[in-house]
Scaffold this motif. Structure first.
Motif: not given
Length: 413
Positions: A159-172
């Protein structure tokens, strides 16, 4: 950042991963530059976002359960000879104080532990950070491990965790916003130093030296990204890093720069005539960009589709240029606007986020209006950092001189 920031980042990620899965993140390593010289090491931003640890060849492995995760950080072992040559390695107590991770092993133990975890009876999937942006970009450790798992443990789902981290990093988080605001004050000092020193005959590398010196006085040894500083015709290269041009009397100085604080980057563009006095044509075009910027900061608020921000900028700026007699039809806007008008900022200057949704409080992105009129020899951009708030937005870089009157008054020319 405090250790609680990294602890919460990991907990939030674990909540979005399947129980029984394995997460493996790599800090990366410095690639070879030439012969026996490497490029400076730059920690993988997702690894840094989760751990706060800046050391190459470091690995985070977490076994995700129903109520959390068993975490292990694999670090380089003490080595007096290697440390004499390449610098001190982080120690267990130091890494724990930064990251909040409590279980540590040395790097040479990783492969044995990995084999045990891959063949655990309840293991179903492995999350890796497949963060490659371009197809021909060299694959890093995650890709090498992915190939190894496909060959030796093909029964596991990758599984690619990158999309989940992108979503998480969106809101500071609030601490990230505070760090950005600190970075803005340092960027302000650097831009103002360039403005004060500016004069005809000055070389681009001298402007850059003023900016770098101002940052260093605040403890920032390297900017958040390579500074773009240009004069005259060089302003028509979007990503210009030559620094060898010389400003002629009347040339516009373009700069696209940003300091970094606690890993949070800001990205600001200002432009001014090197002699400190705008010509009539420079005023005309600059006012179009300024009016567009002001319109955006009055308009942006929660609920605005993030993917529409660039189009909003282009449409409003076109109306300004049309009124100024520069453009007649919207089809001509590409002649004068060469790049996008918005991108997110954070741990990366073009931050790895999910920008497909609606603006919500805590989202931070640039409002970047560039105008390039080659026939008139005028090219510049006005770029500020926009924080979406509960009821609207805040221009984080507003304090840096940005109106024609503010710039001319500050330069005192």
């Amino acid at each position: 950042m405090k250790r609680e920031f990294y602890i919460e980042n990991r907990k939030e990620l674990y909540r979005n991963l399947e129980p029984g899965s394995l997460l493996i993140m790599f800090s990366g390593h410095a690639p070879i530059k030439t012969n026996d010289e490497n490029y400076p090491f730059f920690t993988n931003r997702n690894f840094l976002y989760l751990t706060g640890v800046e050391q190459e060849n470091t690995i985070l492995m977490a076994v995700v359960g129903d109520s959390g995760a068993k975490e292990t950080l694999y670090i380089l072992p003490p080595d007096a000879h290697a440390e004499r040559w390449n610098g001190r390695r982080i120690k267990v107590d130091e890494a724990e104080a930064i990251s909040g991770i409590q279980d540590y092993k040395f790097l040479n133990e990783f492969r044995d532990d990995l084999s045990k975890e891959l063949f655990a009876w309840d293991r179903e999937r492995v999350y890796l950070d497949f963060d490659r942006v371009y197809e021909k970009e060299p694959g890093k450790e995650a890709y090498e491990l992915g190939r190894y798992i496909k060959e030796h443990a093909p029964f596991l789902k990758l599984e690619n965790v990158y999309p989940k981290l992108r979503t998480q990093r969106t809101i500071k988080k609030s601490c990230e916003i505070e760090a950005m605001k600190k970075a803005e004050t340092i960027t302000k000092a650097g831009i103002e130093a360039m403005m004060k020193a500016s004069k005809p005959g000055m070389y681009e590398y001298q402007y850059k030296a003023e900016f770098d010196y101002a940052l260093a006085q605040h403890g920032v040894l390297s900017p958040g990204f390579p500074s773009i500083i240009s004069a005259g015709d060089n302003n028509f290269c979007i990503h210009y890093y030559g620094y060898k041009g010389q400003a002629k009397d009347g040339d516009m100085i373009l700069n696209d720069v940003g300091a970094v604080w606690d890993y949070e980057i800001n990205d600001v563009s200002r432009a001014w005539p090197c002699n400190g006095k705008f010509s009539e044509r420079q005023k005309l075009l600059y006012q179009c960009a300024y009016n567009t910027s002001e319109y955006m900061f009055k308009t942006l608020k929660p609920g605005v589709p993030l993917m529409e921000v660039d189009n909003m900028i282009r449409k409003y700026n076109f109306e300004q240029l049309k009124e100024a007699g520069v453009c007649k039809n919207f089809d001509e806007i590409g002649t004068y606007m060469w790049h996008g008008g918005a991108h997110h900022v954070g741990f990366d200057v073009h931050d790895a986020v999910d920008g497909r949704g609606l603006a919500v409080p805590g989202v931070v992105f640039c409002v970047d209006i560039g105008i390039y009129h080659e026939e008139w020899g005028i090219g510049f951009r006005l770029e500020d950092n926009c924080l979406i708030t509960e009821n609207g937005c805040e221009n984080l870089s507003r304090a840096i001189p940005r109106t024609i009157e503010e710039i001319e008054a500050f330069m005192g020319k």
